[in-house]
Design a protein around this motif. Structure first.
Motif, PDB file in Angstrom:
ATOM      1  N   GLY A  66       0.818  -1.215   0.000  1.00 12.16           N
ATOM      2  CA  GLY A  66       0.000   0.000   0.000  1.00 12.16           C
ATOM      3  C   GLY A  66       0.848   1.260   0.000  1.00 12.16           C
ATOM      4  N   ASN A  67       1.888   1.281   0.822  1.00  7.81           N
ATOM      5  CA  ASN A  67       2.792   2.438   0.854  1.00  7.81           C
ATOM      6  C   ASN A  67       3.521   2.618  -0.467  1.00  7.81           C
ATOM      7  N   ALA A  68       3.912   1.494  -1.090  1.00  6.95           N
ATOM      8  CA  ALA A  68       4.605   1.564  -2.387  1.00  6.95           C
ATOM      9  C   ALA A  68       3.662   2.070  -3.481  1.00  6.95           C
ATOM     10  N   ILE A  69       2.389   1.670  -3.425  1.00  2.09           N
ATOM     11  CA  ILE A  69       1.391   2.123  -4.412  1.00  2.09           C
ATOM     12  C   ILE A  69       1.240   3.639  -4.335  1.00  2.09           C
ATOM     13  N   ILE A  70       1.159   4.166  -3.113  1.00  2.28           N
ATOM     14  CA  ILE A  70       1.002   5.619  -2.956  1.00  2.28           C
ATOM     15  C   ILE A  70       2.209   6.358  -3.524  1.00  2.28           C
ATOM     16  N   ALA A  71       3.407   5.827  -3.274  1.00  3.17           N
ATOM     17  CA  ALA A  71       4.621   6.451  -3.839  1.00  3.17           C
ATOM     18  C   ALA A  71       4.578   6.451  -5.358  1.00  3.17           C
ATOM     19  N   GLU A  72       4.107   5.338  -5.938  1.00  5.81           N
ATOM     20  CA  GLU A  72       4.008   5.244  -7.400  1.00  5.81           C
ATOM     21  C   GLU A  72       2.978   6.229  -7.948  1.00  5.81           C
ATOM     22  N   LEU A  73       1.853   6.389  -7.259  1.00  2.83           N
ATOM     23  CA  LEU A  73       0.823   7.349  -7.689  1.00  2.83           C
ATOM     24  C   LEU A  73       1.365   8.772  -7.654  1.00  2.83           C
TER      25      LEU A  73
END
Length: 1165
Positions: A23-30
């Protein structure tokens, strides 16, 4: 239990941890992708709307997909644009889609995990047991919170309309529209991320029931949501209260939990709407004294605005937002700021913060740091503009706060600087003491033991000491004390601490009861031992918990965004005034780096491979911010430089070789030289200010101050040089007199100023001025050429793919002012406008263009020298590259027109078949050539204007490219004769080897992997050693009757020309005919070069037949002066054609007898 849940063998804990990490990695990618939204999807300008409006659709596409697809398929032009768009954007669309899909996958996996918990898949684990466990409840609450943050951030960073357009484009191009990829859940992704109607712009109206309807698109287990909210409401989930003992600090201690609760409550909007008691409990616990919060990496939310639509939430918040409460809180924090500022200033005074002072005053320092950070957090969040000040109620609260706290932003900023400085100093000292803790302990213990043993020896009588009698009892006692001290165990610090206190008391007692105070030496020994024991106690108290508490208290993640929006200008103004402020700013940047802990903690715990990419993203963002703040230093330096150059060029006179004594004072110019010295000192001070900042690890990126300064200087140089090129190289196409030469001279002077300033600055700043200048000029020119050439390419080079664009030292992009994209295009098109074959005539012998009507000189070869002076070698090479793209486009258009309008047309093919029969064999003479050729010319006359325009444009561009090559070659030979000789020799050697290989294939030939030929070509082009007329620009297929077509086209245009003896060449008969011989000849030569050499041979053969037939028809074989005009024009044409093409004369003599050529030469001489 805590350890067990995150243990590697605990499947439940590891599954949940990996999910939260993702989830944290997804936010960084967004967040990363939000900076790379292709501008075309915004459809902001009319050009994009006109070109792409028919192929970029929102979700209305799904209602009439067949209609949209048919409309594209039935329009060839739209189909071509669609294919081009697909090729250019499919990669970035795929990445965006994967990010969107990962949001849906995250919530699906979260729901599946909850279902598996309820179904008993994880042995001995239930939803209730996980939420009781400390790590379990943290991770469960984070899962729900992260999903909510993803949805909010997607809506905030990527507009709903843009999302829909990107998803539809991906749907069309990925194959999903044709039934391929059926395993993809694109339908679910589209339902989740369809537009909500929300706009992040200030003053935009909030959609009804937003964001609760948005959050409800994929339902999450109600029981889980309810229990998670229950935990967040009642528990101290992260055990933060321990770091904030004072009750006044409770809302700060629970701030992170409060932001999670704010997001999660949108999953159960009925609580916000109607459950008054719960909302009152939440507000009393989390928001009694604050209403502006930060959610995930500094995204600010004002609850006064956010909870406006919710009745229960709004009512519960009324006590907090009461004007008197707001004023009271503001007043308290305003007073606290002044108090804490004095405390921090005291601690930062030179000599105050020593190791001993630190060890004795840890509680006092920790309280000070708490007060500072609590005050900073409240003031920074509650005094900033949130964009809702237009509403009267919000404006009143804001004005009341500012009036009551009576604090300026400068004071908040100063406290931030000093607090960061104190935290860094305390942490560095504490880390150093922790490192030396055991060695210091052992050292103090050793000294204490030695003191006791020495005293034991003194009282034994063996060691003489003035006036001390032997005392066996004291001797034994001191030996016992030495033994007790030596048995103190470092690893068992608790019992050792108690024992040391007892030993100190015993030493004090022995001093009093045995009357040892009278002997100063013994007294000193006892005092030293007590001091060593005291130091050991203090050393025991050096614990890592203090550092952990400082990290918790010093959190600045809430300011990740607002510090840029509200404090950057303040920082830059202060740096301008005092460059040494950079040292304090270093501490502030490191404090800001604490924000990286939040997203990276779980990724690190899960040992995820995303750790590096997420760390790099956030660290890169912070380093970019550091660069942005410190960019004021190069900007100020360039301002000082501009003044220095102005004085040097206009005020200070150049000293003559010999100077009369009387004029020495006149040439001294002390005032001007003093000003230059003062300005130079200013530059040196700024340089010193940056270099005082030590090499710093920001996140995972090492920041070297020298490199930072050099990059800043490069960035400012690029900005100024690019701006100068953009503003100066603008032309008015309607101007009667061209501004080209004037503009180039102005640009040359400007560039010379930059060059001189760089020469001047390099020694004071310790940089390689020439190297930087050449590298940045290369980047600016090549990037602009690349962008200009994009208009000729099907697959564009995007900024993030460019070799020349850089995130750290960006080359600015300016809005186009005409049909060109940037200054290189404008310069190229201005050259083409001035040398247009329809209005000018080119004289090859003089290398000059003249106006057809006025016969005045329009342009000569000197213009290329001026371009070289202003834009350098890279500028000329870039122009040449752009012109070569233009040649390719013209050739492609010519060939396409030929294929579509002639090769596939029965009329044309029939006409050429008949003519071919009449002309074959080509060595025969045509009876009545006037009739034969005129008949064809009459029937084909209407089609030639398009052909003439294309061929003339090709020739015109090729002439300009020849002139560019000449200028580059001359410059290379003049400035670097060894390079020129070496390249020439290398080229000849390579060509000889290749020719030898074709004669004997056993001889070597460069392989495809060998870059030698490619790299040598680049060097030859840059040195002007390549001939543009010999190059093949397009690959072609054989066209029927192509040589015949070119022949008919040529003779149709030769009728419009006549031989002009003074110029030794062909010129147009009428001004309106607009056919200039040199570009026409070179255009035909370039065109034929793209086809098999047989086409050129057939072309010359037919021109020879044409000449012979007209001479025969006129009966002028023996009459030298009566050569027909057709023969003269053709001979003149072929003479130039052979000369430009570097063909052998025998090619013409094979088809036109030598005596005819001699007669032609005699008749025109």
């Amino acid at each position: 239990m805590t350890q067990d849940f995150l243990a590697e063998n605990n499947l439940c804990g590891q599954t949940l941890l990996r999910l939260i990490s993702r989830g944290n990695a997804i936010i960084a990618e967004l967040l990363r992708l939000s900076d790379f939204i292709p501008p075309v999807f915004k459809l902001e300008n009319k050009a994009d709307q006109a070109k792409y409006g028919s192929i970029i659709c929102d979700f209305s596409y799904f209602k009439a997909a067949e209609y949209y697809e048919n409309r594209i398929e039935q329009n060839e032009q739209l189909q071509d644009i669609d294919d081009e768009f697909h090729e250019n954007h499919i990669d970035i669309l795929s990445r965006f889609y994967l990010a969107f899909e990962s949001i849906h996958k995250f919530v699906s996996d979260l729901n599946r995990f909850i279902d598996e918990l309820n179904e008993g898949v994880y042995i001995q684990q239930t939803l209730e047991s996980v939420l009781i466990n400390e790590d379990g409840k943290q991770l469960m609450c984070e899962g729900l919170f992260l999903y909510g943050v993803m949805l909010l951030l997607v809506d905030m960073k990527i507009d709903g309309c843009i999302r829909e357009r990107m998803l539809v484009s991906y749907y069309r191009y990925s194959g999903a529209a044709r039934g391929a990829g059926s395993d993809s859940n694109i339908d679910d992704v589209c339902k989740l991320l369809r537009s909500t109607g929300y706009s992040p712009l200030p003053g935009a109206k909030r959609p009804a029931n937003y964001p609760e309807n948005y959050f409800a698109r994929v339902p999450v287990n109600n029981v889980f949501v309810s229990m998670a909210i229950g935990r967040l409401r009642s528990d101290d989930v992260y055990s933060q209260v321990a770091a904030y003992p004072l009750p006044e600090h409770r809302s700060t201690a629970l701030a992170n939990q409060a932001s999670m609760l704010y997001v999660v409550l949108h999953f159960v909007p009925e609580v916000l709407h109607s459950q008054q008691a719960k909302m009152r409990e939440i507000v009393d616990k989390y928001f009694p004294d604050n209403w502006v919060i930060s959610i995930y990496m500094g995204n600010i939310v004002n609850l006064n605005e956010a909870w406006e639509p919710y009745k229960a939430a709004k009512t519960a918040l009324q006590n907090t937002l009461d004007l008197n409460n707001c004023k009271f809180q503001a007043q308290q924090h305003g007073q606290q700021l002044k108090k804490t500022y004095q405390m921090v200033s005291h601690f930062l005074k030179e000599g105050v913060l020593t190791e001993d002072y630190l060890l004795d005053n840890i509680p006092k320092l920790m309280n000070c740091l708490r007060e500072c950070n609590v005050t900073l957090r409240w003031l920074m969040l509650h005094t900033l503009n949130t964009g809702n000040e237009a509403i009267k109620k919000h404006r009143q609260i804001k004005e009341a706060i500012l009036a009551s706290c009576n604090v300026k932003q400068e004071e908040i900023f100063q406290l931030l600087l000093n607090t960061a400085q104190l935290e860094l100093k305390v942490k560095d000292m504490f880390k150093a003491m922790l490192k030396k803790k055991e060695s210091n302990w052992e050292s103090y213990k050793k000294e204490g033991v030695e003191r006791m043993n020495e005293l034991a020896e003194v009282f034994s009588g063996t060691k003489p000491l003035t006036r001390i009698e032997k005392n066996d009892q004291l001797k034994s006692w001191f030996e016992l004390m030495a033994k007790e001290i030596s048995t103190l165990d470092y690893s068992d610090s608790t019992s050792a601490g108690r024992k040391m206190v007892q030993l100190m008391q015993a030493l004090e007692g022995v001093q009093e009861f045995h009357q040892l105070e009278n002997n100063l030496q013994v007294k000193q020994f006892l005092a030293d031992t007590r001091q060593y024991l005291h130091q050991m106690i203090r050393t025991v108290n050096i614990k890592e918990e203090v550092l952990i508490t400082i990290e918790i208290v010093a959190d600045l993640s809430y300011a990740w965004i607002l510090i840029d929006q509200h404090y950057t200008n303040l920082m830059q103004q202060r740096i301008k005034t005092n460059a040494s402020l950079v040292i304090k700013l270093r501490a502030t940047f490191l404090k800001l780096a604490s924000a990286l802990e939040l997203p990276l903690l779980r990724i690190n715990q899960a040992n995820s491979k995303d750790l590096l990419s997420v760390s790099q993203y956030y660290s890169g963002e912070l380093v970019a911010y550091v660069r942005k703040v410190l960019q004021i230093i190069p900007q100020t330096m360039f301002g000082l430089l501009a003044r220095i150059i102005q004085i040097q060029t206009t005020a200070i006179q150049e000293l003559p070789t010999r100077l009369e004594k009387d004029k020495m004072k006149e040439y001294a110019q002390l005032d001007s030289r003093y000003e230059v010295a003062k300005l130079t000192h200013g530059i040196s001070v700024f340089t010193e200010g940056v270099l005082m900042m030590k090499t710093t690890l920001v996140g995972i990126i090492q920041v070297d101050p020298k490199q930072l300064l050099e990059d800043g200087i490069r960035k400012e140089l690029v900005m100024q040089v690019a701006s100068a090129m953009h503003t100066i190289l603008m032309f008015n196409p309607k101007a009667k007199m061209s501004e080209l030469m004037t503009k180039l001279k102005t640009l040359t002077q400007t560039m010379d100023g930059f060059r001189r300033s760089f020469e001047y600055i390099q020694d004071y700043v310790n940089i390689y001025g020439l190297k930087i200048w050449q590298k940045e000029m290369m980047r600016i020119i090549n990037y602009n050429v690349e962008q200009e050439c994009n208009s000729f390419l099907r697959q564009k080079v995007q900024d993030y793919e460019s070799l020349y664009q850089s995130k750290d030292i960006p080359i600015p992009r300016f809005l186009p002012v005409d049909n060109s994209i940037n200054f290189i295009g404008r310069l190229a098109r201005e050259l083409l406008r001035m040398t247009d074959g329809r209005t000018t005539s080119y004289v090859d012998l003089l290398g000059t263009w003249y106006d057809i009507k006025t016969r005045q000189e329009v342009l000569n070869a000197k213009v290329f020298k001026h371009i070289l002076d202003s834009l350098g070698t890279y500028g000329l090479c870039g122009l040449d590259r752009l012109f070569s793209f233009m040649v390719v486009r013209e050739l492609q258009q010519f060939i396409r027109i030929t294929q579509q309008n002639i090769a596939k047309d029965k009329f044309w093919m029939g006409l050429f078949n008949n003519l071919e029969k009449q002309l074959v064999p080509h060595n025969k003479l045509i009876d009545n050539p006037t009739k034969v050729y005129s008949n064809v010319l009459q029937r084909t006359g209407k089609v030639w204007p398009n052909f003439v325009e294309a061929v003339m444009r090709i020739g015109q561009i090729q002439i300009i490219r020849q002139q560019i090559a000449n200028e580059l070659n001359f410059s290379c030979k003049f400035h670097s004769k060894f390079l020129a000789s070496g390249l020439n020799t290398m080229n000849k050697a390579l060509m000889t080897a290749i020719e030898a290989h074709y004669q004997d294939p056993t001889k070597p030939y460069p392989s495809e992997d060998n870059p030698m030929m490619y790299e040598l070509t680049t060097f030859l082009d840059a040195a002007g050693m390549s001939d543009p007329l010999k190059k093949i620009y397009v690959t072609t297929k054989r066209l029927p009757h192509f040589a015949l077509l070119c022949f008919v086209f040529t003779i149709s245009q030769l009728q419009k020309l006549q031989y002009h003896k003074p110029l030794c060449g062909l010129i147009c008969k009428k001004v309106n005919d607009a056919v200039d011989a040199p570009p026409f000849i070179i255009g035909m030569l370039t065109l034929l070069k793209q086809f098999h050499p047989n086409e050129t041979e057939n072309y010359i053969t037919m021109l020879g037949q044409y000449t012979r037939s007209f001479i025969d028809s006129s009966g002028a074989q023996n009459k030298i002066m009566d050569l027909p005009s057709e023969a003269i024009n053709t001979c003149a044409f072929l003479e130039d054609f052979v000369f430009y093409g570097n063909f052998k004369q025998s090619m013409v003599k094979e088809h036109i007898p030598t005596f005819i050529l001699e007669e032609f030469r005699a008749s025109v001489s």
